[in-house]
Design an enzyme around this catalytic site. Structure first.
Site, PDB file in Angstrom:
ATOM      1  CG  HIS A  95     -40.048  35.983 -47.313  1.00 57.47           C
ATOM      2  ND1 HIS A  95     -38.753  35.877 -46.864  1.00 57.47           N
ATOM      3  CD2 HIS A  95     -40.083  35.361 -48.516  1.00 57.47           C
ATOM      4  CE1 HIS A  95     -38.041  35.210 -47.763  1.00 57.47           C
ATOM      5  NE2 HIS A  95     -38.823  34.884 -48.775  1.00 57.47           N
ATOM      6  CD  GLU A  96     -42.573  35.312 -51.461  1.00 59.90           C
ATOM      7  OE1 GLU A  96     -42.094  35.801 -52.504  1.00 59.90           O
ATOM      8  OE2 GLU A  96     -42.126  34.267 -50.943  1.00 59.90           O
ATOM      9  CG  HIS A  99     -38.420  38.351 -52.503  1.00 58.08           C
ATOM     10  ND1 HIS A  99     -37.153  38.271 -51.968  1.00 58.08           N
ATOM     11  CD2 HIS A  99     -39.062  37.225 -52.103  1.00 58.08           C
ATOM     12  CE1 HIS A  99     -37.039  37.154 -51.278  1.00 58.08           C
ATOM     13  NE2 HIS A  99     -38.191  36.496 -51.346  1.00 58.08           N
ATOM     14  CG  ASP A 108     -35.827  33.826 -50.652  1.00 58.19           C
ATOM     15  OD1 ASP A 108     -35.903  34.717 -49.794  1.00 58.19           O
ATOM     16  OD2 ASP A 108     -36.816  33.305 -51.195  1.00 58.19           O
ATOM     17  CE1 TYR A 111     -36.787  29.976 -50.249  1.00 59.08           C
ATOM     18  CE2 TYR A 111     -34.823  29.008 -51.220  1.00 59.08           C
ATOM     19  CZ  TYR A 111     -35.934  29.833 -51.318  1.00 59.08           C
ATOM     20  OH  TYR A 111     -36.168  30.513 -52.481  1.00 59.08           O
TER      21      TYR A 111
END
Length: 159
Positions: A95-96, A99, A108, A111
């Site tokens: 996920h990170e 970015h 994002d 959440y």
């Protein structure tokens, strides 16, 4: 995790319910973008110098600075998560990685799983939710250990 996602998206078969849950109705342009994003994430894990900074003491999972690629700051909730699966350490790193502007440049917008699924169902117009995860978990004590996360070995932090 990136290998599984990449294989799923690269299959010659039509996308199924798993895709629709997280990315909305299958549309060719969106499918190409999601596939390209996961290919870029896979490539970054395999070929780029990933740095994990363990100095964050905040109660959330992790964060990055999108213009500073390949450095992921992991926080307290990261350490209490499972290695793989939903809301996991592996999923957090994937996920990170999404970015970074040099990788997929995602943001994002919500959440949590419910919010991500709702976004995919109602408002997603060519944007990828990638691997939206829960933002808060309880604090945990960290210990020195090695863990295979997202297909690479990582030396975990110590207290």
């Amino acid at each position: 995790m990136t290998l599984d996602a990449h294989a799923y998206l690269a299959a010659k078969e039509p996308y199924g319910p798993r895709y629709a849950t997280w990315f909305g109705a299958p549309e060719p342009q969106r499918g190409q973008k999601v596939g390209a994003n996961f290919a870029a994430i896979k490539d970054a894990f395999e070929t780029r110098p990933l740095a994990i900074d363990c100095g964050c003491n905040e109660p959330y999972f992790a964060y990055v600075y999108p213009v500073q690629p390949y450095k992921i700051y992991v926080c307290e909730a990261f350490w209490s998560a499972a290695i793989t699966g939903t809301d996991s350490r592996g999923g957090t790193l994937v996920h990170e990685m999404s970015h970074f502007d040099a990788v997929a440049g995602t943001d994002d917008h919500v959440y949590g799983q419910a919010g991500a699924a709702e976004l995919a169902r109602t408002a997603l117009r060519g944007r990828s939710t990638m691997l939206i995860h829960m933002s808060i978990l309880g604090k945990t004590r960290r210990s020195r250990r090695r863990a295979s996360i997202a297909g690479f070995e990582m030396q975990a932090c110590s207290d």
